[in-house]
Motif scaffolding. Structure first.
Motif, short mmCIF file in Angstrom:
data_model
loop_
_atom_site.label_atom_id
_atom_site.label_comp_id
_atom_site.label_asym_id
_atom_site.label_seq_id
_atom_site.Cartn_x
_atom_site.Cartn_y
_atom_site.Cartn_z
N PRO A 11 8.40 -13.22 1.99
CA PRO A 11 8.13 -11.79 1.86
C PRO A 11 6.85 -11.58 1.04
O PRO A 11 6.58 -12.32 0.10
N PRO A 12 6.07 -10.57 1.38
CA PRO A 12 4.82 -10.33 0.66
C PRO A 12 5.08 -9.87 -0.77
O PRO A 12 6.08 -9.21 -1.06
N GLU A 13 4.17 -10.22 -1.63
CA GLU A 13 4.27 -9.81 -3.03
C GLU A 13 3.17 -8.80 -3.33
O GLU A 13 2.13 -8.80 -2.71
N GLY A 14 3.42 -7.93 -4.28
CA GLY A 14 2.43 -6.95 -4.66
C GLY A 14 2.54 -5.66 -3.85
O GLY A 14 3.57 -5.38 -3.24
#
Length: 68
Positions: A41-44
């Motif tokens: 999953p993408p972070e930020g």
């Protein structure tokens, strides 16, 4: 005749060594990229790219209207 056989063996040995070196390089790259998780999953501050509220018929009409 003897020199031709010796040159043929040299070319064969060099070709075999280059092939083995290339294969080992591919194996090393494969091992390196195998450990990377592609679907984490993408972070930020990630933003969803595609969100559509249109119905399927409207999407087909838009598809044919645009001529794609």
């Amino acid at each position: 005749m003897n020199r031709m056989i010796r040159d043929t063996i040299k070319v064969f040995v060099i070709f075999t060594m280059c092939t083995v070196l290339f294969y080992v390089g591919l194996q090393i790259m494969h091992r390196e990229y195998e450990e990377i998780h592609r679907y984490d999953p993408p972070e930020g501050p990630a933003v969803k790219v595609f969100y559509s509220q249109t119905k399927l018929l409207e999407r087909f009409q838009l598809f044919f209207k645009a001529g794609e």
